[in-house]
Write a protein that holds these residues in place. Structure first.
Motif, short mmCIF file in Angstrom:
data_model
loop_
_atom_site.label_atom_id
_atom_site.label_comp_id
_atom_site.label_asym_id
_atom_site.label_seq_id
_atom_site.Cartn_x
_atom_site.Cartn_y
_atom_site.Cartn_z
N THR A 245 -15.91 9.16 -37.77
CA THR A 245 -16.52 9.16 -39.11
C THR A 245 -17.04 10.54 -39.47
O THR A 245 -16.75 11.06 -40.55
N TYR A 246 -17.79 11.12 -38.56
CA TYR A 246 -18.38 12.43 -38.84
C TYR A 246 -17.29 13.50 -38.98
O TYR A 246 -17.38 14.38 -39.85
N ARG A 247 -16.26 13.41 -38.17
CA ARG A 247 -15.18 14.40 -38.24
C ARG A 247 -14.49 14.35 -39.60
O ARG A 247 -14.21 15.39 -40.20
N GLN A 248 -14.23 13.14 -40.10
CA GLN A 248 -13.58 13.02 -41.41
C GLN A 248 -14.46 13.55 -42.53
O GLN A 248 -13.99 14.23 -43.45
N ILE A 249 -15.76 13.26 -42.45
CA ILE A 249 -16.70 13.79 -43.45
C ILE A 249 -16.72 15.31 -43.39
O ILE A 249 -16.68 16.00 -44.43
N LEU A 276 -23.58 11.51 -46.67
CA LEU A 276 -22.40 10.66 -46.44
C LEU A 276 -22.44 9.97 -45.09
O LEU A 276 -22.04 8.80 -44.97
N PHE A 277 -22.91 10.67 -44.07
CA PHE A 277 -22.96 10.06 -42.75
C PHE A 277 -23.98 8.92 -42.71
O PHE A 277 -23.70 7.84 -42.18
N ILE A 278 -25.17 9.13 -43.28
CA ILE A 278 -26.18 8.07 -43.29
C ILE A 278 -25.69 6.87 -44.08
O ILE A 278 -25.87 5.71 -43.67
N TYR A 288 -17.21 5.24 -44.02
CA TYR A 288 -16.83 6.34 -44.92
C TYR A 288 -15.36 6.25 -45.27
O TYR A 288 -14.51 6.04 -44.40
N VAL A 289 -15.04 6.42 -46.54
CA VAL A 289 -13.66 6.44 -47.03
C VAL A 289 -13.49 7.70 -47.86
O VAL A 289 -14.38 8.08 -48.64
N GLN A 290 -12.35 8.35 -47.70
CA GLN A 290 -12.08 9.56 -48.48
C GLN A 290 -12.18 9.24 -49.98
O GLN A 290 -11.61 8.26 -50.45
N ASN A 293 -16.90 11.19 -51.01
CA ASN A 293 -17.53 12.52 -51.04
C ASN A 293 -17.62 13.07 -52.47
O ASN A 293 -18.56 13.77 -52.82
N ASP A 294 -16.66 12.74 -53.33
CA ASP A 294 -16.70 13.20 -54.71
C ASP A 294 -17.86 12.58 -55.48
O ASP A 294 -18.40 13.19 -56.42
N LEU A 295 -18.24 11.36 -55.12
CA LEU A 295 -19.23 10.63 -55.90
C LEU A 295 -20.64 11.17 -55.73
O LEU A 295 -21.54 10.81 -56.50
N VAL A 296 -20.86 12.03 -54.75
CA VAL A 296 -22.18 12.62 -54.57
C VAL A 296 -22.43 13.74 -55.58
O VAL A 296 -23.56 13.95 -56.03
N THR A 297 -21.37 14.46 -55.95
CA THR A 297 -21.53 15.72 -56.67
C THR A 297 -22.21 15.58 -58.03
O THR A 297 -23.08 16.40 -58.36
#
Length: 486
Positions: A245-249, A276-278, A288-290, A293-297
């Motif tokens: 999970t962490y590697r993908q993030i 994302l990790f939490i 986590y799904v690819q 990460n966009d939804l945080v911005t």
């Protein structure tokens, strides 16, 4: 007559323009190795051009005739360029004229958003061009697609009377003892002023209570709770069952808005990794799904703008205090979590939420624009091939970030905006490009268009029109399920 002479010239000069023709023996021609060729080779074989591969190697550039002829061409071309350049220098004086005076060959700006963006770019080029070339810029030049606001803060136009009235209305609502959330949603639907967007988003997402007296304590408690999660869980990222999970993030974070310097800062990337990790380990059903990460911005940018008056895309976050950064990080986490709670089936195993929405989009488009739907079927284009990303990333890969923020103003004001209303926005977005879609007559061309739609110049005006059309579709179809069926 001129066109015929031009054709004759290119026929005579099948090699390098301006050179003398040499006879080429048929023995030197290379036959095709195979009749069956890839699409690229077919394209290359069927494409004719005045320039031939290998001409440069066979041409004797040292011949006097070649040098003489090309020097004449060069002098004539240089004179023409100088003449054109001198004419162009006069044109800025006429730039204030009305569009009715613009000749047919000139480009007319289509919208106020496009006009503002174009004006910022052109003004910068017209002022002191020599000085610009001789000195390095103080900060990186941001491509148009990466600009977060319709105009840079330093060049923002004065507020209109209507905008001032709307801002005052928001401030009255937000400062009341108990904010009327229904009225706040109604005011937010056509867009939230930048000055009050952070607190408005916190309220509309359900992160902050409507009661004014409870807000400060709620913020303090939720921020402490988030950093309690950090202390409790973040070190586990190096454990074997969390490493993937962490590697993908860690891989996806640098790919998030790569054109915007703000998101390439190591400190910002560390913040995103923690958020994302939490979230992933607290939601094991999806993890986590690819695309998440966009939804945080958008949340990060909006909450950062609360402390930054200059251009956010260029801001160095190391200038902020640790307490401010912690507040931005915690608020971004909780608001993103609230958003994902409503669309979590998009990210569980096999992503059933996205599958259903893409199917619903296909049925809706077949009803509202049968010609576009038939065009896709004719060239065997599946909706899943382009609309999966629209649902997975909430159109964030299709729109500039400034447009996403404006879009989310409405999504948070609309009931089930990120889940239900988004379907109608996607339908309106697709049909908007119907002319370009119908002009493409092959599978590859259609997919290339749908994955690279030209929204670089979009701003608030275009998003407003898109949302209006989406609302019309929702009004017609949401409560009439039989409209989906043929």
């Amino acid at each position: 007559m001129a066109a015929e002479n031009s054709k004759q010239f290119w026929k005579r000069s099948a090699k390098l323009p301006g050179s003398f023709i040499k006879e080429r023996s048929k023995a030197n021609t290379v036959p095709l190795k195979s009749k069956k060729a890839s699409s690229f080779h077919e394209f290359a074989r069927n494409t004719s051009d005045a320039w031939d591969i290998g001409d440069d190697e066979e041409e004797d550039f040292s011949s006097p005739s070649f040098q003489t002829l090309n020097s004449k061409v060069a002098l004539a071309t240089a004179a023409q360029v100088l003449e054109n350049h001198s004419k162009l220098r006069v044109k800025p004086e006429r730039s204030q004229s009305t569009t009715s005076d613009v000749p047919a060959g000139y480009k007319v700006t289509k919208s106020s958003s496009d006009a503002q963006l174009s004006r910022n770019s052109s003004d910068a080029c017209l002022r002191n061009p020599l000085h610009k070339q001789q000195s390095l810029p103080l900060r990186p030049i941001i491509p148009l697609v990466a600009r977060i606001s319709d105009q840079n803060a330093s060049g923002a136009p004065p507020m209109t009377v209507r905008e001032k009235t709307r801002l005052e209305k928001f401030r009255q609502l937000l400062s009341s003892h108990n904010t009327d959330l229904d009225e706040l949603r109604k005011c937010s639907w056509p867009g939230v002023p930048r000055e009050v967007r952070p607190v408005t988003w916190r309220l509309l997402s359900g992160y902050l209570p409507a009661n004014m007296e409870r807000r400060k304590l709620t913020l303090q408690r939720k921020r402490e709770e988030y950093f309690g999660f950090i202390e409790q869980y973040y070190d586990s990222r190096n454990e074997e069952h969390h490493q993937d999970t962490y590697r993908q993030i860690h891989i996806d974070i640098p790919r998030t808005n790569p054109l915007i310097p703000l998101f390439q800062q190591p400190l910002v990337q560390e913040i995103f990794e923690r958020i994302l990790f939490i979230w992933a380990i607290r939601h094991p059903a999806s993890g986590y799904v690819q695309g998440i990460n966009d939804l945080v911005t958008p949340f990060f940018v909006v909450f950062l703008s609360e402390y930054v008056e200059e251009d956010v895309e260029n801001f160095d976050v190391t200038n902020l205090s640790q307490d401010v950064l912690r507040s931005i990080e915690a608020d971004s986490f909780w608001c993103m979590s609230k958003l994902l709670d409503g669309i979590q089936d998009n990210y569980t195993f096999a992503q059933p939420g996205i599958q259903k929405k893409v199917k619903a989009l296909e049925e809706l488009v077949s009803r509202i624009d049968e010609q576009v739907h038939g065009h896709f079927r004719r060239y065997e284009v599946e909706y899943l091939q382009f609309a999966f990303r629209w649902m997975n990333n909430l159109l964030m890969r299709e729109l500039p970030l400034r447009c996403t923020i404006r879009l989310w103003d409405t999504y948070q004001a609309e009931p089930e905006g990120f889940s239900h209303f988004h379907l109608y926005v996607c339908a309106a977005f697709l049909v908007k490009w119907r002319k370009e879609i119908l002009d493409e007559e092959d599978f590859q061309g259609l997919l290339m268009l749908l994955q690279n739609l030209p929204t670089i110049h979009w701003g608030n005006e275009e998003i407003g029109l898109l949302l209006a059309e989406a609302y019309r579709l929702k009004y017609m179809f949401a409560d009439a399920p039989n409209h989906y069926r043929r």
